[in-house]
Structures are given as C-alpha cells and as structure tokens.
Design a protein around this motif. Structure first.
Motif, PDB file in Angstrom:
ATOM      1  N   LEU A 168      35.530 -15.513   4.487  1.00 30.00           N
ATOM      2  CA  LEU A 168      34.652 -16.570   4.980  1.00 30.00           C
ATOM      3  C   LEU A 168      34.557 -16.561   6.503  1.00 30.00           C
ATOM      4  CD1 LEU A 168      35.756 -19.485   2.616  1.00 30.00           C
ATOM      5  CD2 LEU A 168      33.650 -18.146   2.481  1.00 30.00           C
ATOM      6  N   VAL A 169      35.690 -16.346   7.169  1.00 28.00           N
ATOM      7  CA  VAL A 169      35.681 -16.335   8.635  1.00 28.00           C
ATOM      8  C   VAL A 169      34.934 -15.120   9.163  1.00 28.00           C
ATOM      9  CG1 VAL A 169      37.159 -16.160  10.671  1.00 28.00           C
ATOM     10  CG2 VAL A 169      37.765 -17.722   8.823  1.00 28.00           C
ATOM     11  N   ARG A 170      35.213 -13.948   8.588  1.00 30.81           N
ATOM     12  CA  ARG A 170      34.510 -12.749   9.033  1.00 30.81           C
ATOM     13  C   ARG A 170      33.033 -12.785   8.665  1.00 30.81           C
ATOM     14  NH1 ARG A 170      37.843  -7.674   7.021  1.00 30.81           N
ATOM     15  NH2 ARG A 170      38.228  -9.040   5.253  1.00 30.81           N
ATOM     16  N   GLY A 171      32.684 -13.634   7.710  1.00 25.97           N
ATOM     17  CA  GLY A 171      31.277 -13.774   7.365  1.00 25.97           C
ATOM     18  C   GLY A 171      30.434 -14.279   8.521  1.00 25.97           C
ATOM     19  N   PHE A 172      31.042 -15.014   9.471  1.00 26.82           N
ATOM     20  CA  PHE A 172      30.298 -15.451  10.644  1.00 26.82           C
ATOM     21  C   PHE A 172      29.996 -14.291  11.575  1.00 26.82           C
ATOM     22  CE2 PHE A 172      32.035 -19.432   9.155  1.00 26.82           C
ATOM     23  CZ  PHE A 172      31.036 -20.336   9.458  1.00 26.82           C
ATOM     24  N   GLY A 173      30.759 -13.202  11.445  1.00 22.47           N
ATOM     25  CA  GLY A 173      30.423 -11.991  12.191  1.00 22.47           C
ATOM     26  C   GLY A 173      29.443 -11.114  11.452  1.00 22.47           C
ATOM     27  N   TRP A 174      29.522 -11.129  10.119  1.00 24.92           N
ATOM     28  CA  TRP A 174      28.570 -10.345   9.327  1.00 24.92           C
ATOM     29  C   TRP A 174      27.178 -10.966   9.375  1.00 24.92           C
ATOM     30  CZ3 TRP A 174      32.431 -10.577   4.662  1.00 24.92           C
ATOM     31  CH2 TRP A 174      33.515  -9.726   4.943  1.00 24.92           C
ATOM     32  N   VAL A 175      27.112 -12.275   9.206  1.00 22.11           N
ATOM     33  CA  VAL A 175      25.842 -13.001   9.268  1.00 22.11           C
ATOM     34  C   VAL A 175      26.013 -14.082  10.327  1.00 22.11           C
ATOM     35  CG1 VAL A 175      24.140 -14.366   8.013  1.00 22.11           C
ATOM     36  CG2 VAL A 175      25.405 -12.566   6.823  1.00 22.11           C
ATOM     37  N   ARG A 176      25.462 -13.871  11.487  1.00 20.78           N
ATOM     38  CA  ARG A 176      25.629 -14.820  12.581  1.00 20.78           C
ATOM     39  C   ARG A 176      24.831 -16.093  12.312  1.00 20.78           C
ATOM     40  NH1 ARG A 176      28.252 -12.663  16.796  1.00 20.78           N
ATOM     41  NH2 ARG A 176      28.495 -10.388  16.835  1.00 20.78           N
ATOM     42  N   LEU A 177      25.137 -17.111  13.094  1.00 18.04           N
ATOM     43  CA  LEU A 177      24.460 -18.390  12.915  1.00 18.04           C
ATOM     44  C   LEU A 177      22.959 -18.237  13.120  1.00 18.04           C
ATOM     45  CD1 LEU A 177      26.864 -20.842  14.804  1.00 18.04           C
ATOM     46  CD2 LEU A 177      26.665 -20.477  12.344  1.00 18.04           C
ATOM     47  N   GLY A 178      22.211 -18.702  12.151  1.00 26.40           N
ATOM     48  CA  GLY A 178      20.757 -18.621  12.216  1.00 26.40           C
ATOM     49  C   GLY A 178      20.178 -17.304  11.777  1.00 26.40           C
ATOM     50  N   SER A 182      38.329  -9.351  -6.207  1.00 30.88           N
ATOM     51  CA  SER A 182      37.020  -8.784  -5.907  1.00 30.88           C
ATOM     52  C   SER A 182      36.124  -9.742  -5.123  1.00 30.88           C
ATOM     53  CB  SER A 182      36.313  -8.386  -7.202  1.00 30.88           C
ATOM     54  OG  SER A 182      36.059  -9.529  -8.008  1.00 30.88           O
ATOM     55  N   VAL A 183      36.636 -10.936  -4.793  1.00 31.14           N
ATOM     56  CA  VAL A 183      35.804 -11.923  -4.103  1.00 31.14           C
ATOM     57  C   VAL A 183      35.457 -11.459  -2.691  1.00 31.14           C
ATOM     58  CG1 VAL A 183      35.806 -14.260  -3.154  1.00 31.14           C
ATOM     59  CG2 VAL A 183      36.588 -13.858  -5.477  1.00 31.14           C
ATOM     60  N   GLU A 184      36.410 -10.861  -1.993  1.00 27.42           N
ATOM     61  CA  GLU A 184      36.149 -10.434  -0.615  1.00 27.42           C
ATOM     62  C   GLU A 184      35.025  -9.407  -0.558  1.00 27.42           C
ATOM     63  OE1 GLU A 184      38.652  -8.996   3.350  1.00 27.42           O
ATOM     64  OE2 GLU A 184      39.518  -8.785   1.350  1.00 27.42           O
ATOM     65  N   ASP A 185      35.051  -8.422  -1.462  1.00 27.41           N
ATOM     66  CA  ASP A 185      33.963  -7.450  -1.510  1.00 27.41           C
ATOM     67  C   ASP A 185      32.643  -8.108  -1.888  1.00 27.41           C
ATOM     68  OD1 ASP A 185      35.706  -5.416  -0.825  1.00 27.41           O
ATOM     69  OD2 ASP A 185      36.145  -4.899  -2.918  1.00 27.41           O
ATOM     70  N   ALA A 186      32.698  -9.083  -2.782  1.00 21.68           N
ATOM     71  CA  ALA A 186      31.474  -9.786  -3.171  1.00 21.68           C
ATOM     72  C   ALA A 186      30.874 -10.552  -1.984  1.00 21.68           C
ATOM     73  CB  ALA A 186      31.767 -10.739  -4.328  1.00 21.68           C
ATOM     74  N   LEU A 187      31.731 -11.162  -1.173  1.00 14.74           N
ATOM     75  CA  LEU A 187      31.234 -11.866   0.021  1.00 14.74           C
ATOM     76  C   LEU A 187      30.627 -10.893   1.019  1.00 14.74           C
ATOM     77  CD1 LEU A 187      34.159 -14.402   0.596  1.00 14.74           C
ATOM     78  CD2 LEU A 187      31.902 -14.889  -0.320  1.00 14.74           C
ATOM     79  N   PHE A 188      31.225  -9.714   1.149  1.00 17.73           N
ATOM     80  CA  PHE A 188      30.688  -8.715   2.071  1.00 17.73           C
ATOM     81  C   PHE A 188      29.322  -8.209   1.610  1.00 17.73           C
ATOM     82  CE2 PHE A 188      30.311  -4.198   3.312  1.00 17.73           C
ATOM     83  CZ  PHE A 188      30.214  -4.361   4.678  1.00 17.73           C
ATOM     84  N   HIS A 189      29.190  -7.924   0.316  1.00 12.37           N
ATOM     85  CA  HIS A 189      27.909  -7.447  -0.194  1.00 12.37           C
ATOM     86  C   HIS A 189      26.844  -8.541  -0.117  1.00 12.37           C
ATOM     87  CE1 HIS A 189      29.413  -3.580  -1.385  1.00 12.37           C
ATOM     88  NE2 HIS A 189      30.316  -4.094  -2.212  1.00 12.37           N
TER      89      HIS A 189
END
Length: 264
Positions: free
Chosen positions: A155-165, A251-258
């Motif tokens: 979840l935290v790294r998701g802010f780097g994968w998909v930035r705000l906006g 497998s949740v972490e990979d699912a969040l990345f995809h």
C-alpha cells in the motif's frame, strides 16, 4: 498575527493540506475494507485517526505530494473522487483473502446445516460460525506471523507506483479487480469443497441405509451426523485450509502491483 501573514501561512500550507487530504482519500476505503487496517470491527474514530496518521507520515516523511497545484475546488473534488475510487479497488484487493476465508466458512456451514440463520432464525443474523472463525484465524496468523508488512508495504509503495492524481479509471483495471474477485471465490469454494463433499457423502450413505432399513427411523439422526462429520473433517483439515488461505494472502502484494500497472 496580521491578515497578510495569516494569508501567506495558508498559501504555504495549502499544497500540504491538499496532499494529506488526497492521501487520506486513498487510504480511507482501505481502512474500512481491509481488516489489517481496521475493517468493520474497529471503531470509526480509530480508523479515521489511523488514516490521518498514515497520510501525515506519507507526506512529511516519505515525501508523497501532488506534482501539480490545485487551482479550483472542482479540480480538487475530481482528484478526491479518483483517489477514493482507486482506494476502493486497493481495499477490495487487500481484503480478498479474508473474504475468501469467510466465504469458505459459510460454504462449509451451508452444507453442514449449522449456519446462524438456520439455527437462530429469530435473531436475523447472517453470520456463520465457521466463516467468522476462519476469518479471525487468518487475521491472527497474518498479524502474529510477521506477514502484515507485506500488505502495508504494498500500500505504501503504491503511492510511488501510482502517484497522487495519476490514477486513470480504465477497463483494464476493472477487469483486473473482477478477475481477482473470481479468484477469491474459487479459493472460498476450494476451502469448503472437502467438507461439502463429506457431508454429501454422509447424506448419500444415510439415504441408502434408510432405504435398506425403512422400518428404522433415521431421519432425526441425519442432521447431527452430518454436523459431526463435517466438524471432524474441518478440525482435521484446518492446517491445510490455513496453508491455502495463506498462499492466497501472499499473492496480495503482486496483485497490488499489477493493479497499479493497469491503473496508471
């Protein structure tokens, strides 16, 4: 404090307030959907406090901020809706293993005949004893087994994968979430299938015995035998069920990345 100084202070804090608000908008659905960040059992005040704390941490320490300034309230509202929709998708994906455990337990109780709505029709509850037990068991194993940081880091790294906006609602993201939901349903059915097969086998054998000896009244004993046989199989196979649910959780972490790949 003069009016000009107060206005300049607001102008300086404006981007930070917007960034914290957008981080909170993304984390809010996750806190309400995923039991690791609260879920339905945690008081709303606690979940809101946790969301605000994580949002402040992400902005002040991790440097998560909006790349372009917000000029109009309409633009801020649009960004908030986008972050809420993306957070809802993240919360659904993060909560799928726990929902699969609950669905598997309800599937088991449906065939065993021990669901709460069947045994307590007056209360009107829709909970299942086995479903709630498997759900709480999975939460306990994840928290005590040191696996909780996997989802939190995703979840935290998701802010780097998909930035705000930067989230773009697309058909690919919707189909990806639908596919993950289907996988969770399959996991729930796989968890409950052995007990369901055992109870159906007991029903079949009990029917054959009743047909072979019609003078013996065995109808009143069918339900207790089915409940005991299913409970015994559930007790013996709880380790295998836990391994299946933990594999789904890993497998949740990979699912969040995809999901982030198709959403940006």
């Amino acid at each position: 404090m003069t009016l000009d100084l107060f206005r300049s202070l607001l102008e300086g804090l404006g981007p930070s307030v917007v960034s914290v608000a957008l981080c909170s908008a993304r984390l809010l659905p996750v806190a309400f959907l995923c039991p690791l960040l609260g879920g339905q059992a945690t008081p709303t005040r606690v979940k809101l406090t946790l969301v605000l704390t994580l949002a402040l941490f992400l902005h002040q320490t991790a440097g998560v901020s909006l790349s372009t300034p917000v000029e109009t309230p309409v633009q801020l509202a649009a960004l908030t809706v986008k972050e809420l929709s993306y957070g809802t998708a993240l919360g659904l994906v993060a909560a799928l293993p726990f929902d699969a455990a609950r669905m598997g337990g309800r599937f088991i109780d449906l065939f065993r005949g021990t669901s709460a709505e069947a045994s307590l029709p007056v209360t009107g509850t829709r909970e299942s004893a086995s479903g709630d037990a498997l759900h709480q068991l999975l939460v306990g194993m994840v928290v005590t087994g040191g696996l909780m940081p996997l989802v939190l880091s995703g979840l935290v790294r998701g802010f780097g994968w998909v930035r705000l906006g930067a989230y773009v609602p697309s058909e690919g993201a919707a189909f990806h979430v639908v596919g993950l939901v289907g996988g969770a349903l399959a996991t729930g059915f796989a968890v409950g299938a052995p007990v369901a097969a055992a109870t159906m086998t007991v029903d079949c054998l009990w029917g054959m015995v009743s047909r072979a000896a019609p003078q013996v009244n065995l109808q009143e004993m069918g339900a207790p035998v089915r409940i005991l046989a299913g409970g015994a199989l559930l007790w013996l196979g709880v380790g295998v069920l836990c391994d299946r649910l933990l594999a789904s959780f890993l497998s949740v972490e990979d699912a969040l990345f995809h999901l982030a790949e198709v959403a940006r």
